[in-house]
Design a protein around this motif. Structure first.
Motif, PDB file in Angstrom:
ATOM      1  N   ALA A   3      22.767  11.680  64.570  1.00 40.25           N
ATOM      2  CA  ALA A   3      24.117  12.254  65.756  1.00 40.25           C
ATOM      3  C   ALA A   3      25.453  11.743  65.014  1.00 40.25           C
ATOM      4  CB  ALA A   3      24.641  11.532  66.837  1.00 40.25           C
ATOM      5  N   VAL A   4      25.283  10.040  64.201  1.00 39.51           N
ATOM      6  CA  VAL A   4      26.089   9.378  62.952  1.00 39.51           C
ATOM      7  C   VAL A   4      25.623   9.199  61.634  1.00 39.51           C
ATOM      8  CG1 VAL A   4      26.221   7.587  64.676  1.00 39.51           C
ATOM      9  CG2 VAL A   4      24.040   7.308  63.472  1.00 39.51           C
ATOM     10  N   GLY A   5      24.940  10.699  61.408  1.00 40.82           N
ATOM     11  CA  GLY A   5      24.668  11.429  60.347  1.00 40.82           C
ATOM     12  C   GLY A   5      23.956  12.446  59.633  1.00 40.82           C
ATOM     13  N   LYS A   6      24.484  13.687  59.772  1.00 43.31           N
ATOM     14  CA  LYS A   6      23.416  14.690  60.351  1.00 43.31           C
ATOM     15  C   LYS A   6      22.820  15.777  58.784  1.00 43.31           C
ATOM     16  CE  LYS A   6      24.920  15.907  64.909  1.00 43.31           C
ATOM     17  NZ  LYS A   6      25.050  16.829  65.677  1.00 43.31           N
ATOM     18  N   LYS A   7      24.288  14.846  58.495  1.00 45.72           N
ATOM     19  CA  LYS A   7      23.578  15.961  56.391  1.00 45.72           C
ATOM     20  C   LYS A   7      23.893  14.646  55.093  1.00 45.72           C
ATOM     21  CE  LYS A   7      23.045  19.203  56.243  1.00 45.72           C
ATOM     22  NZ  LYS A   7      21.674  19.993  56.093  1.00 45.72           N
ATOM     23  N   GLU A   8      23.012  15.514  53.962  1.00 46.21           N
ATOM     24  CA  GLU A   8      23.084  14.197  53.057  1.00 46.21           C
ATOM     25  C   GLU A   8      24.220  13.820  52.612  1.00 46.21           C
ATOM     26  OE1 GLU A   8      21.107  16.850  54.059  1.00 46.21           O
ATOM     27  OE2 GLU A   8      19.488  16.114  53.985  1.00 46.21           O
ATOM     28  N   ILE A   9      25.470  12.924  52.608  1.00 44.98           N
ATOM     29  CA  ILE A   9      26.428  12.576  52.284  1.00 44.98           C
ATOM     30  C   ILE A   9      26.461  11.037  52.018  1.00 44.98           C
ATOM     31  CG2 ILE A   9      28.124  15.071  52.784  1.00 44.98           C
ATOM     32  CD1 ILE A   9      29.173  12.520  54.863  1.00 44.98           C
ATOM     33  N   VAL A  10      27.401  10.245  51.141  1.00 40.35           N
ATOM     34  CA  VAL A  10      27.005   9.082  51.392  1.00 40.35           C
ATOM     35  C   VAL A  10      28.070   8.410  52.052  1.00 40.35           C
ATOM     36  CG1 VAL A  10      26.782   8.959  48.785  1.00 40.35           C
ATOM     37  CG2 VAL A  10      29.139   8.650  49.869  1.00 40.35           C
ATOM     38  N   GLN A  11      28.244   7.149  52.029  1.00 50.95           N
ATOM     39  CA  GLN A  11      28.482   6.146  53.239  1.00 50.95           C
ATOM     40  C   GLN A  11      29.784   6.272  53.230  1.00 50.95           C
ATOM     41  OE1 GLN A  11      25.611   3.214  55.073  1.00 50.95           O
ATOM     42  NE2 GLN A  11      27.770   1.981  55.320  1.00 50.95           N
ATOM     43  N   GLN A  12      30.176   6.585  52.297  1.00 52.33           N
ATOM     44  CA  GLN A  12      32.266   5.723  52.465  1.00 52.33           C
ATOM     45  C   GLN A  12      32.456   7.384  51.495  1.00 52.33           C
ATOM     46  OE1 GLN A  12      34.760   2.318  52.026  1.00 52.33           O
ATOM     47  NE2 GLN A  12      36.183   4.271  50.451  1.00 52.33           N
ATOM     48  N   HIS A  13      32.226   8.373  52.305  1.00 53.66           N
ATOM     49  CA  HIS A  13      32.250  10.032  51.591  1.00 53.66           C
ATOM     50  C   HIS A  13      33.900   9.914  50.894  1.00 53.66           C
ATOM     51  CE1 HIS A  13      35.331  11.164  54.301  1.00 53.66           C
ATOM     52  NE2 HIS A  13      34.332  10.712  55.365  1.00 53.66           N
ATOM     53  N   GLY A  14      34.193   9.530  51.124  1.00 53.60           N
ATOM     54  CA  GLY A  14      36.069   8.800  49.750  1.00 53.60           C
ATOM     55  C   GLY A  14      37.064  10.936  50.196  1.00 53.60           C
ATOM     56  N   MET A  15      36.562  11.613  51.650  1.00 53.14           N
ATOM     57  CA  MET A  15      37.052  12.918  51.328  1.00 53.14           C
ATOM     58  C   MET A  15      37.947  13.383  51.923  1.00 53.14           C
ATOM     59  SD  MET A  15      34.134  15.804  50.248  1.00 53.14           S
ATOM     60  CE  MET A  15      32.954  15.013  50.710  1.00 53.14           C
ATOM     61  N   THR A  16      39.148  13.801  52.415  1.00 61.17           N
ATOM     62  CA  THR A  16      39.750  14.645  53.896  1.00 61.17           C
ATOM     63  C   THR A  16      38.772  15.113  54.943  1.00 61.17           C
ATOM     64  OG1 THR A  16      41.063  15.993  52.392  1.00 61.17           O
ATOM     65  CG2 THR A  16      41.702  13.811  52.530  1.00 61.17           C
ATOM     66  N   VAL A  17      39.162  15.955  55.668  1.00 61.39           N
ATOM     67  CA  VAL A  17      38.240  15.861  56.775  1.00 61.39           C
ATOM     68  C   VAL A  17      38.595  18.049  55.702  1.00 61.39           C
ATOM     69  CG1 VAL A  17      38.291  14.693  58.790  1.00 61.39           C
ATOM     70  CG2 VAL A  17      40.244  16.540  58.052  1.00 61.39           C
ATOM     71  N   GLY A  18      39.743  17.708  55.539  1.00 62.64           N
ATOM     72  CA  GLY A  18      40.196  18.673  54.536  1.00 62.64           C
ATOM     73  C   GLY A  18      39.100  19.609  53.670  1.00 62.64           C
TER      74      GLY A  18
END
Length: 444
Positions: A213-228
């Motif tokens: 639940a604290v990481g459901k898919k393969e992205i890096v730890q600080q994703h650097g994106m807005t929610v959009g």
């Protein structure tokens, strides 16, 4: 598709790998976002930024005209005057009949924000608006579908302030609710907000084995994106497989924000996204020091006034800050600190450790900094990783936070900070390239 956020067309439709159309709605920023208004003497300059909610309200809610809407939000969903999306939308629906609200969906901590970490407010009636609020914390994708059906919604609106870290659960409420919306053929509108830790990606990749639940898919730890931008990434990369189709996605963008701005650089109101995220300074360090949730012998500062900035425990002393300061990490200094948490780990017990003092937000790498802290803390006899007896196959919580066993095993083996950070350089570069087609705000 990085673009100058100041000079954007009113509307354009972007197709991402086929499937449902994805539209990005933008407004022109007022003024130059690199030139803030002249501040009062002694006051830090702040850049004027308009959020997606600001633009939705300025447009008279035209993007939602005639729709039966479901709202996913929490206390952060406010405009520049601290008026909440749900209250504004409810007043508009009452006064004009231009839309209908089917219900509100509350994530972790609840819609009005009354619950602590790992809690929610339950399902009930909102006292201010009379709207039904559905408890959506920890909702599975199937549960989201059921909630949408109960509320009878046609369009879903998401407006929550994220803090830029993979283990902050709101971005997974975004993901699961998007999958459910795609399966039911609903429209999904994201009201975008600045990422308070900027637009640069850092850290290791989540691996499939350690998804939770604290990481459901393969992205890096600080994703650097807005929610959009994250929504666009999910829609292009994950939904075609996980939902069988893309969702009809519309992002109402921010204007005046560029990705080298931090939360304290803008005039966007800061409302605590959760009880332990009181300031933009908390958010700045959280993608790194949030990993101390995986250390049983160190408090991450919950129960103090500076959570995630104060780190310490009963078995530590001033040598920790001395060693960290000697490392000359970029953009940060460490103050020898003593504190007594009022709740959570070591409640009412004196802890010794450090206060993380960011001296240059743009030079600061929160994850590299936290790795250095862990490397030095591991040398103390009191140090111990948190283990979860209920998950025998993956007992270490740090593995779920960092995405794999690698961080923990390298620290235990005596690896240096540089060796550990270097171990994820290739996967970070690959992720950075993979996300670029989905970015809305121009990176350098």
């Amino acid at each position: 598709m990085g673009r100058d956020p100041v000079r954007l067309s009113r509307r354009r439709v972007i197709a991402l790998g086929g499937g449902a159309a994805v539209s990005a709605v933008a407004c022109t920023a007022a003024g130059d976002p690199t030139s803030p208004e002249q501040p009062q003497p002694g006051v830090r300059p702040r850049f004027p930024v308009r959020t997606g909610l600001d633009h939705l309200v300025e447009g008279g809610f035209a993007a939602l005209a005639g729709a039966r809407v479901g709202i996913i939000s929490n206390p952060t969903g406010v405009d520049g005057r601290y008026s909440h999306l749900a209250d504004l939308m409810h007043a508009h629906a009452r006064d004009t009949g231009g839309l209908t609200i089917g219900g509100v969906f509350g994530p972790e901590h609840g819609f009005r924000g009354s619950a602590q970490a790992g809690g929610s407010e339950g399902t009930g009636i909102d006292a201010r608006t009379g709207l039904t609020v559905y408890d959506a914390y920890n909702a599975s994708q199937a549960t989201w579908e059921t909630l949408y059906e109960r509320a009878g919604v046609q369009t879903v609106v998401f407006d929550i302030q994220d803090v830029g870290s993979r283990f902050y659960t709101y971005i997974w409420a975004l993901y699961d609710s998007m999958v459910a919306a795609a399966r039911r053929g609903l429209r999904y509108v994201v009201l975008d907000r600045p990422n308070p830790v900027g637009g640069k990606a850092y850290g290791p990749m989540m691996t499939t084995r350690f998804t939770t639940a604290v990481g459901k898919k393969e992205i890096v730890q600080q994703h650097g994106m807005t929610v959009g931008e994250l929504a666009r990434f999910y829609n292009g990369e994950f939904l075609p497989t996980d939902a069988g189709r893309q969702v009809e996605l519309e992002v109402i963008e921010c204007s005046g924000w560029v990705p080298n701005m931090m939360g304290a650089d803008t005039d966007v109101p800061w409302v605590m996204p959760s009880p332990n995220m009181p300031t933009p300074d908390s958010a700045l360090v959280y993608p790194g020091t949030g990993m101390f949730e995986g250390v049983v012998s160190l408090s991450e500062g919950r129960g103090t006034t500076r959570p995630f900035e104060l780190i310490g425990g009963p078995g530590f002393d001033y040598h920790w800050s001395d060693q960290l300061n000697a490392a000359n990490l970029p953009g940060v200094s460490f103050r020898e600190a003593y504190f007594t948490p009022t709740f959570n780990k070591f409640a009412n017990t004196l802890c010794a450790g450090v206060e993380v003092k960011v001296t240059d937000p743009r030079a600061f790498d929160p994850i590299r900094t936290a790795v250095a802290m862990l490397v030095e803390a591991r040398k103390f006899p009191a140090f111990a990783w948190r283990t979860d007896s209920w998950d025998a196959g993956r007992p270490y919580w740090i593995d779920k936070l960092s995405g794999s066993e690698r961080l923990r095993t390298m620290i235990d083996a005596g690896a240096s900070t540089e060796e550990i950070v270097g171990a994820w350089s290739d996967e970070l570069a690959e992720f950075d390239a993979r996300r670029r087609p989905y970015l809305l705000y121009r990176r350098g």
